[in-house]
Design a protein around this motif. Structure first.
Motif, PDB file in Angstrom:
ATOM      1  N   LEU A  87      19.067 119.841  -7.054  1.00 18.56           N
ATOM      2  CA  LEU A  87      18.746 120.915  -7.993  1.00 18.56           C
ATOM      3  C   LEU A  87      19.833 121.082  -9.049  1.00 18.56           C
ATOM      4  O   LEU A  87      19.535 121.334 -10.226  1.00 18.56           O
ATOM      5  N   GLN A  88      21.084 120.928  -8.642  1.00 22.07           N
ATOM      6  CA  GLN A  88      22.185 121.027  -9.605  1.00 22.07           C
ATOM      7  C   GLN A  88      22.095 119.907 -10.646  1.00 22.07           C
ATOM      8  O   GLN A  88      22.304 120.144 -11.838  1.00 22.07           O
ATOM      9  N   ARG A  90      19.356 118.358 -11.599  1.00 20.85           N
ATOM     10  CA  ARG A  90      18.214 118.662 -12.465  1.00 20.85           C
ATOM     11  C   ARG A  90      18.578 119.731 -13.488  1.00 20.85           C
ATOM     12  O   ARG A  90      18.204 119.650 -14.657  1.00 20.85           O
ATOM     13  N   LEU A  91      19.297 120.737 -13.025  1.00 20.32           N
ATOM     14  CA  LEU A  91      19.701 121.817 -13.912  1.00 20.32           C
ATOM     15  C   LEU A  91      20.633 121.308 -14.998  1.00 20.32           C
ATOM     16  O   LEU A  91      20.461 121.630 -16.177  1.00 20.32           O
ATOM     17  N   GLU A  92      21.593 120.489 -14.608  1.00 22.34           N
ATOM     18  CA  GLU A  92      22.520 119.908 -15.582  1.00 22.34           C
ATOM     19  C   GLU A  92      21.774 119.040 -16.578  1.00 22.34           C
ATOM     20  O   GLU A  92      22.077 119.046 -17.779  1.00 22.34           O
ATOM     21  N   ALA A  93      20.803 118.266 -16.119  1.00 20.55           N
ATOM     22  CA  ALA A  93      20.022 117.405 -16.992  1.00 20.55           C
ATOM     23  C   ALA A  93      19.181 118.211 -17.977  1.00 20.55           C
ATOM     24  O   ALA A  93      19.015 117.818 -19.137  1.00 20.55           O
ATOM     25  N   SER A  94      18.656 119.333 -17.533  1.00 24.55           N
ATOM     26  CA  SER A  94      17.818 120.142 -18.418  1.00 24.55           C
ATOM     27  C   SER A  94      18.636 120.895 -19.446  1.00 24.55           C
ATOM     28  O   SER A  94      18.145 121.233 -20.512  1.00 24.55           O
ATOM     29  N   ILE A  95      19.890 121.171 -19.152  1.00 25.13           N
ATOM     30  CA  ILE A  95      20.767 121.888 -20.074  1.00 25.13           C
ATOM     31  C   ILE A  95      21.224 120.958 -21.194  1.00 25.13           C
ATOM     32  O   ILE A  95      21.345 121.365 -22.337  1.00 25.13           O
ATOM     33  N   GLU A  96      21.417 119.701 -20.888  1.00 28.25           N
ATOM     34  CA  GLU A  96      21.921 118.731 -21.873  1.00 28.25           C
ATOM     35  C   GLU A  96      20.917 118.345 -22.874  1.00 28.25           C
ATOM     36  O   GLU A  96      19.949 118.488 -23.236  1.00 28.25           O
TER      37      GLU A  96
END
Length: 96
Positions: A87-88, A90-96
């Motif tokens: 999940l972390q 995925r979250l990092e990927a969506s923020i970038e």
């Protein structure tokens, strides 16, 4: 040996006898079964020493059901850690 240490040892012996009979030592039970009039503080101190001396969390004293529960919880924690890492990412990927 001082009288206080002698009383502590006697109370710890009573704790051991209770455990051997399948009873968990408590302040009230210890005071009731003590070979002398034990104060609440003496009983508490004796139980603390008894638990420390006998490794209250000693794996050898854990029964099979508790071992099974610990193993099950360990697996769950490992799975949750993996899911959290995913999940972390995925979250990092969506923020970038």
């Amino acid at each position: 040996m001082s009288l206080q240490n002698n009383n502590l040892q006697k109370l710890m012996i009573v704790c051991q006898q209770m455990v051997q009979k399948g009873t968990s030592p408590s302040v009230a039970l210890l005071r009731a079964k003590a070979p002398f009039k034990a104060s609440v503080t003496e009983a508490i101190e004796a139980i603390k020493h008894f638990n420390a001396a006998n490794g209250a969390s000693d794996p050898a004293s854990i029964n099979g059901k508790e071992v099974e529960t610990i193993a099950s919880l360990s697996k769950r924690v490992a799975l949750l850690e993996q899911q959290m890492a995913m999940l972390q990412k995925r979250l990092e990927a969506s923020i970038e």
